[in-house]
Design an enzyme around this catalytic site. Sequence first.
Site, PDB file in Angstrom:
ATOM      1  N   ASP A 247     -27.280  22.208  -7.828  1.00 43.73           N
ATOM      2  CA  ASP A 247     -26.749  22.135  -9.188  1.00 43.73           C
ATOM      3  C   ASP A 247     -26.555  23.567  -9.672  1.00 43.73           C
ATOM      4  OD1 ASP A 247     -26.229  21.872 -11.874  1.00 43.73           O
ATOM      5  OD2 ASP A 247     -28.024  20.685 -12.327  1.00 43.73           O
ATOM      6  N   ILE A 248     -25.297  24.004  -9.789  1.00 44.21           N
ATOM      7  CA  ILE A 248     -25.047  25.403 -10.122  1.00 44.21           C
ATOM      8  C   ILE A 248     -25.439  25.742 -11.567  1.00 44.21           C
ATOM      9  CG2 ILE A 248     -23.393  25.923  -8.325  1.00 44.21           C
ATOM     10  CD1 ILE A 248     -22.116  25.136 -11.777  1.00 44.21           C
TER      11      ILE A 248
ATOM     12  N   LYS B 293     -13.965  26.753 -21.129  1.00 44.05           N
ATOM     13  CA  LYS B 293     -12.916  27.296 -20.272  1.00 44.05           C
ATOM     14  C   LYS B 293     -12.351  28.611 -20.806  1.00 44.05           C
ATOM     15  CE  LYS B 293     -12.827  24.567 -16.765  1.00 44.05           C
ATOM     16  NZ  LYS B 293     -13.334  25.096 -15.473  1.00 44.05           N
TER      17      LYS B 293
ATOM     18  N   ASP C  31     -21.376  21.100  -3.735  1.00 46.02           N
ATOM     19  CA  ASP C  31     -21.061  20.027  -4.679  1.00 46.02           C
ATOM     20  C   ASP C  31     -22.317  19.200  -4.911  1.00 46.02           C
ATOM     21  OD1 ASP C  31     -19.874  17.642  -6.027  1.00 46.02           O
ATOM     22  OD2 ASP C  31     -17.994  18.609  -5.457  1.00 46.02           O
TER      23      ASP C  31
ATOM     24  N   TYR D 297     -15.125  21.429 -23.715  1.00 47.78           N
ATOM     25  CA  TYR D 297     -14.448  21.868 -22.487  1.00 47.78           C
ATOM     26  C   TYR D 297     -13.534  23.063 -22.770  1.00 47.78           C
ATOM     27  CZ  TYR D 297     -11.667  21.307 -18.183  1.00 47.78           C
ATOM     28  OH  TYR D 297     -11.033  21.504 -16.976  1.00 47.78           O
TER      29      TYR D 297
END
Length: 308
Positions: free
Chosen positions: A72-73, A170, A37, A166
């Site tokens: 940070d992915i 998604k 995270d 978003y």
Amino acid sequence: MGRLDDRICVITGAGRGIGAALAKTLAAQGAKLVVNDLGGAIDGSGEDQGPAREVADEITAAGGQAVANFGDISSYEQAEGLIQQAIDTYGGVDVLINVAGILRDRMLFNMTEKEWDDVIRVHLKGTFNTSKFASIHWRAERKGHYRMINFTSVSGLYGNPGQPNYSAAKLGIVGFTLSSANALGRYGVTCNAISPGAQTRMIDDIPADRRRFGIEPTQDDKRSPLNIAPPVVYLASEESDWLSGRVIGARGYQIELVANPVTEATIYSDKMWGIDEACEEMESVFRPLIEGKALGRYPRPYAHPQGE
């Protein structure tokens, strides 16, 4: 004995909300965790190592195995480092769970380029980044029973107003999941997506007049993030080899198998369609189907008779 004994799991966005609930449940089932995270705000700003460290410490204090990761992915290099940490710490990766995400809600006509780019970058690019490096490991090792579990949303499946970025990200994750399932099955990898419904700070951040699909703040445990854990545990286990390329919904006390896109109706011609002919036929066949449904509304899911 747990269902996930010695399974090595990497989970992103695990410092709070659904991710934290999943991490603790997976650990209680015997999994070895890398808890990732960045610790930012809901809009992605800032960093805080506290949330990931606290979840990892809570797991180890309870006798489980967990290490924290603050990467940070959405950074290609940091996502590689996350997967490498699991390999260095535990010797591999069995399960990758991509939960991390941010919100930058705005109506389409008011949305800025940055609000669009930031959400796509974290959700869609972030999911690609971690999955790419996990898939390299899986392809090389080929031990089987590998799992990719991505997180989609009803906002992507049905379209939430004020969330074009978003929703696009998604639903993009669903397409990414289906492609990955088709590509990686030969290496013993299953890829599925979870569509969750739970009370988190993401829901709290949506203005009341834009909430859809029955998602409202409540203290009832029916809205607890822990309700998302049972299907995720099953997908992460070695028992679920048969299940890949699907979306599983989890909200309240119900678990849903979401239908993949299918053709609803087809009109045929024995020659190239003429404009007038096609227009008339589309209206006569397609329109009754569409007008007979509540377009854009969250449908009532099939319920098992015992649940009625």
